[in-house]
Design a protein around this motif. Structure first.
Motif, PDB file in Angstrom:
ATOM      1  N   PRO A  56       0.795  -1.235   0.000  1.00 23.69           N
ATOM      2  CA  PRO A  56       0.000   0.000   0.000  1.00 23.69           C
ATOM      3  C   PRO A  56       0.830   1.288   0.000  1.00 23.69           C
ATOM      4  CG  PRO A  56      -0.155  -1.093   2.129  1.00 23.69           C
ATOM      5  CD  PRO A  56       0.614  -2.001   1.218  1.00 23.69           C
ATOM      6  N   THR A  57       2.045   1.230   0.551  1.00 23.09           N
ATOM      7  CA  THR A  57       2.904   2.413   0.579  1.00 23.09           C
ATOM      8  C   THR A  57       4.365   1.981   0.583  1.00 23.09           C
ATOM      9  OG1 THR A  57       3.549   4.372   1.850  1.00 23.09           O
ATOM     10  CG2 THR A  57       2.650   2.550   3.098  1.00 23.09           C
ATOM     11  N   MET A  58       5.180   2.737  -0.121  1.00 24.25           N
ATOM     12  CA  MET A  58       6.606   2.409  -0.179  1.00 24.25           C
ATOM     13  C   MET A  58       7.306   2.658   1.157  1.00 24.25           C
ATOM     14  SD  MET A  58       7.356   0.993  -3.004  1.00 24.25           S
ATOM     15  CE  MET A  58       9.142   1.141  -3.132  1.00 24.25           C
ATOM     16  N   THR A  59       6.655   3.347   2.064  1.00 21.78           N
ATOM     17  CA  THR A  59       7.207   3.574   3.398  1.00 21.78           C
ATOM     18  C   THR A  59       7.466   2.243   4.105  1.00 21.78           C
ATOM     19  OG1 THR A  59       5.986   5.644   3.508  1.00 21.78           O
ATOM     20  CG2 THR A  59       6.832   4.785   5.587  1.00 21.78           C
ATOM     21  N   ILE A  60       6.619   1.270   3.850  1.00 21.87           N
ATOM     22  CA  ILE A  60       6.801  -0.060   4.450  1.00 21.87           C
ATOM     23  C   ILE A  60       8.099  -0.680   3.936  1.00 21.87           C
ATOM     24  CG2 ILE A  60       5.830  -2.388   4.655  1.00 21.87           C
ATOM     25  CD1 ILE A  60       3.029  -0.990   4.285  1.00 21.87           C
ATOM     26  N   PHE A  61       8.312  -0.596   2.630  1.00 27.05           N
ATOM     27  CA  PHE A  61       9.563  -1.102   2.050  1.00 27.05           C
ATOM     28  C   PHE A  61      10.758  -0.367   2.648  1.00 27.05           C
ATOM     29  CE2 PHE A  61      12.812  -0.294  -1.304  1.00 27.05           C
ATOM     30  CZ  PHE A  61      13.429  -1.536  -1.249  1.00 27.05           C
ATOM     31  N   ASP A  62      10.669   0.961   2.746  1.00 36.12           N
ATOM     32  CA  ASP A  62      11.773   1.746   3.301  1.00 36.12           C
ATOM     33  C   ASP A  62      12.117   1.301   4.723  1.00 36.12           C
ATOM     34  OD1 ASP A  62      11.924   3.237   0.951  1.00 36.12           O
ATOM     35  OD2 ASP A  62      10.679   4.860   1.733  1.00 36.12           O
ATOM     36  N   GLU A  63      11.097   1.022   5.507  1.00 43.64           N
ATOM     37  CA  GLU A  63      11.313   0.587   6.889  1.00 43.64           C
ATOM     38  C   GLU A  63      12.009  -0.781   6.938  1.00 43.64           C
ATOM     39  OE1 GLU A  63       8.663  -0.459  10.836  1.00 43.64           O
ATOM     40  OE2 GLU A  63       7.849   0.943   9.368  1.00 43.64           O
ATOM     41  N   VAL A  64      11.546  -1.711   6.102  1.00 39.28           N
ATOM     42  CA  VAL A  64      12.163  -3.037   6.077  1.00 39.28           C
ATOM     43  C   VAL A  64      13.582  -2.949   5.515  1.00 39.28           C
ATOM     44  CG1 VAL A  64      11.987  -5.408   5.235  1.00 39.28           C
ATOM     45  CG2 VAL A  64       9.931  -4.152   5.830  1.00 39.28           C
ATOM     46  N   TRP A  65      13.785  -2.080   4.527  1.00 39.31           N
ATOM     47  CA  TRP A  65      15.126  -1.909   3.962  1.00 39.31           C
ATOM     48  C   TRP A  65      16.097  -1.429   5.046  1.00 39.31           C
ATOM     49  CZ3 TRP A  65      17.682  -3.463  -0.166  1.00 39.31           C
ATOM     50  CH2 TRP A  65      18.946  -2.923  -0.380  1.00 39.31           C
ATOM     51  N   LYS A  66      15.638  -0.496   5.864  1.00 44.82           N
ATOM     52  CA  LYS A  66      16.477   0.006   6.955  1.00 44.82           C
ATOM     53  C   LYS A  66      16.855  -1.124   7.913  1.00 44.82           C
ATOM     54  CE  LYS A  66      16.567   3.384  10.682  1.00 44.82           C
ATOM     55  NZ  LYS A  66      15.833   4.361  11.449  1.00 44.82           N
ATOM     56  N   GLN A  67      15.888  -1.954   8.235  1.00 44.43           N
ATOM     57  CA  GLN A  67      16.158  -3.109   9.106  1.00 44.43           C
ATOM     58  C   GLN A  67      17.134  -4.078   8.441  1.00 44.43           C
ATOM     59  OE1 GLN A  67      12.421  -4.949  10.202  1.00 44.43           O
ATOM     60  NE2 GLN A  67      11.578  -3.023  10.950  1.00 44.43           N
ATOM     61  N   TYR A  68      16.955  -4.283   7.151  1.00 44.21           N
ATOM     62  CA  TYR A  68      17.852  -5.145   6.370  1.00 44.21           C
ATOM     63  C   TYR A  68      19.280  -4.630   6.430  1.00 44.21           C
ATOM     64  CZ  TYR A  68      19.844  -7.158   2.016  1.00 44.21           C
ATOM     65  OH  TYR A  68      20.631  -7.770   1.083  1.00 44.21           O
ATOM     66  N   GLN A  69      19.457  -3.328   6.236  1.00 39.17           N
ATOM     67  CA  GLN A  69      20.792  -2.713   6.277  1.00 39.17           C
ATOM     68  C   GLN A  69      21.421  -2.881   7.660  1.00 39.17           C
ATOM     69  OE1 GLN A  69      21.118  -1.522   2.362  1.00 39.17           O
ATOM     70  NE2 GLN A  69      22.557  -1.790   3.809  1.00 39.17           N
ATOM     71  N   GLU A  70      20.622  -2.685   8.694  1.00 38.67           N
ATOM     72  CA  GLU A  70      21.129  -2.824  10.069  1.00 38.67           C
ATOM     73  C   GLU A  70      21.528  -4.257  10.360  1.00 38.67           C
ATOM     74  OE1 GLU A  70      17.896  -1.218  12.349  1.00 38.67           O
ATOM     75  OE2 GLU A  70      18.444   0.850  11.887  1.00 38.67           O
TER      76      GLU A  70
END
Length: 72
Positions: A56-70
């Motif tokens: 529904p929103t790319m914000t969800i992807f951005d949040e998971v991407w941040k977790q992935y990077q961490e």
């Protein structure tokens, strides 16, 4: 060994959950075209923007991407 984004995302699956990240992971699991080998933000973002109407929103992807990077 470097984990792909898809491999990381699958750790977020929870079929009974209404959490947006879990729903994203659950839907990506059923997405036969999901680019499972990618580790590049831009390529993944482009794919999701063009093909993932279940997100529904790319914000969800951005949040998971941040977790992935961490996690890396």
């Amino acid at each position: 060994m470097l984990k792909t984004f898809y491999q990381f995302l699958m750790t977020k699956r929870n079929p009974g959950s209404s959490d947006p990240i879990a729903e994203f992971a659950n839907n990506a699991f059923y997405d036969q075209s999901f680019p499972k080998q990618l580790t590049d933000f831009d390529e993944l973002s482009k794919y999701l923007e063009e093909n993932a109407d279940y997100l529904p929103t790319m914000t969800i992807f951005d949040e998971v991407w941040k977790q992935y990077q961490e996690d890396m």
